[in-house]
Motif scaffolding. Sequence first.
Motif, PDB file in Angstrom:
ATOM      1  N   ILE A 354       0.858  -1.179   0.000  1.00 38.45           N
ATOM      2  CA  ILE A 354       0.000   0.000   0.000  1.00 38.45           C
ATOM      3  C   ILE A 354       0.899   1.236   0.000  1.00 38.45           C
ATOM      4  O   ILE A 354       1.832   1.334   0.793  1.00 38.45           O
ATOM      5  CB  ILE A 354      -0.918   0.016   1.236  1.00 38.45           C
ATOM      6  CG1 ILE A 354      -1.725  -1.274   1.312  1.00 38.45           C
ATOM      7  CG2 ILE A 354      -1.847   1.221   1.197  1.00 38.45           C
ATOM      8  CD1 ILE A 354      -2.602  -1.523   0.114  1.00 38.45           C
ATOM      9  N   VAL A 366       3.088   2.540   2.794  1.00 33.94           N
ATOM     10  CA  VAL A 366       2.316   2.502   4.036  1.00 33.94           C
ATOM     11  C   VAL A 366       2.381   1.115   4.674  1.00 33.94           C
ATOM     12  O   VAL A 366       2.353   0.986   5.895  1.00 33.94           O
ATOM     13  CB  VAL A 366       0.851   2.900   3.749  1.00 33.94           C
ATOM     14  CG1 VAL A 366       0.019   2.806   5.007  1.00 33.94           C
ATOM     15  CG2 VAL A 366       0.801   4.324   3.196  1.00 33.94           C
ATOM     16  N   LEU A 373      -2.825  -2.894   5.928  1.00 32.39           N
ATOM     17  CA  LEU A 373      -3.966  -2.050   5.606  1.00 32.39           C
ATOM     18  C   LEU A 373      -5.102  -2.448   6.537  1.00 32.39           C
ATOM     19  O   LEU A 373      -5.622  -3.565   6.467  1.00 32.39           O
ATOM     20  CB  LEU A 373      -4.385  -2.224   4.148  1.00 32.39           C
ATOM     21  CG  LEU A 373      -5.525  -1.311   3.697  1.00 32.39           C
ATOM     22  CD1 LEU A 373      -5.121   0.157   3.800  1.00 32.39           C
ATOM     23  CD2 LEU A 373      -5.939  -1.638   2.272  1.00 32.39           C
ATOM     24  N   GLY A 382      -3.170   2.964   7.172  1.00 32.85           N
ATOM     25  CA  GLY A 382      -1.915   2.269   6.943  1.00 32.85           C
ATOM     26  C   GLY A 382      -1.156   2.116   8.252  1.00 32.85           C
ATOM     27  O   GLY A 382      -0.950   3.095   8.986  1.00 32.85           O
TER      28      GLY A 382
END
Length: 464
Positions: A354, A366, A373, A382
């Motif tokens: 992510i 992230v 996530l 995140g």
Amino acid sequence: MLLPSLLDQGVDTDSAVTIDGTSFTAPALLGAANAVVPRLHGAHTVAVLAAPTAHTVVAIVGALRAGVTVVPVPPDSGPVEINHILNDSQAQAWLGPSPTLDGVKPLPVVPVRVHARDWHQHLEPHPDTPAFIMYTSGTTGLPKGAVLTRRAIAAGLDALADAWDWTARDIVVHGLPLFHVHGLILGLLGPLRFGSSLIHTGKPTPQAYAEAPGSLYFGVPTVWARLAKEPDYARAIADARLLVSGSASLPETVFEKIAELTGHEIVERYGMTETLITVSARADGPRKPGWVGVALRGVETRIVDDNGCVVPHDGNSIGVLHVRGPMVSSGYFRRPDANAEAFTADGWFITGDIAMIDPQGCHRIVGRASTDLIMTGGYKVGAGEVENALLSHPAVVEAAVVGKADHDLGERIVAYVVGSVADPDELITWVSDRVSHHKRPREIHFVESLPRNAMGKIQKTMLQ
């Protein structure tokens, strides 16, 4: 040609590679590698027990000279993992030392002699010849073998040379494993391709780095975190040209401490076994803590939402990172099912990470879509952003954030913390003051240490 500098007998360097008490000049390493070539006649794939030794270096370079595919095997692997790698890769023999563990599939052993020399010329293999089958960490099942061709490796290294101004004048220092992209492709083949010297420190300790006279230092975040706690050793590498971090997220607090002690803002970069390095801060460009830089030369990136739509590059919107470029793996070995899941029809590799991209093209990772996530109360969070907020607390040494099932929120944010803080509410308030309120942890667990793999990556599946 994958290793042009090694083939240049006139390379002006006393030691091309120093490792495990052995130093090779470029001609000596070439001669030792050439002596391996006739031993591999008729072979297509060999396994190398990739300990940080001179035998490993000679074995790998020799196999590359012969055009034989190398399967690097982590020396600390157990029999089940080793047997899976051997069977899946169809390795025909061990090149160099073999494991002594009970239960490992028996294979012939091709000896490697560090002091042997052979000066015969050998034809350069085709660029699309697989150089390595490198196995992933296997966090979501048995490890998969990513096929890396000679062409992909050359393209990936040349893109890094462009970004880092990497030349034969450099001396590379690191103590990273030789069975991952970071230590093997960047840390060994990079110096050999560009003619720069390599000093492998064995273990990547602060003292070992401080005592090695280099210009380009490679480390994982754990290495830089330990150096940050040893001011005298950190200051000893202040004369370096670049300090580079990768293989895991670098805490912003470590970035700032190293900058304070050395005057260097660490170059962060991003890559995977399947893609090599695709994104990096540049030697001549800005470096932002927590951000891993811009797409390398020849690389395209995008972020995509759950509906397959491209997400704006506004520095705030997040999505799954896709990459496309000449250094990306040609696919997983004998795994058409995995290839269908990992690659789009038009050639994008779906990283599973992510990310967000700002208007200047700078990337921030992230976390992993599978573990980082967190869907909480209708928001996407995140884990990396929460972890950085925790790590900014002066008493927090390490932090890992995961999502756990919650009947009300969907998932609740849970943090595991190493440090001297005793009050969970203090840390929850600390995070709330620094990020959006919905991103605060709902639980804090204080632990002695966090589970990590050989590259220093936190194994969050062990915290679920």
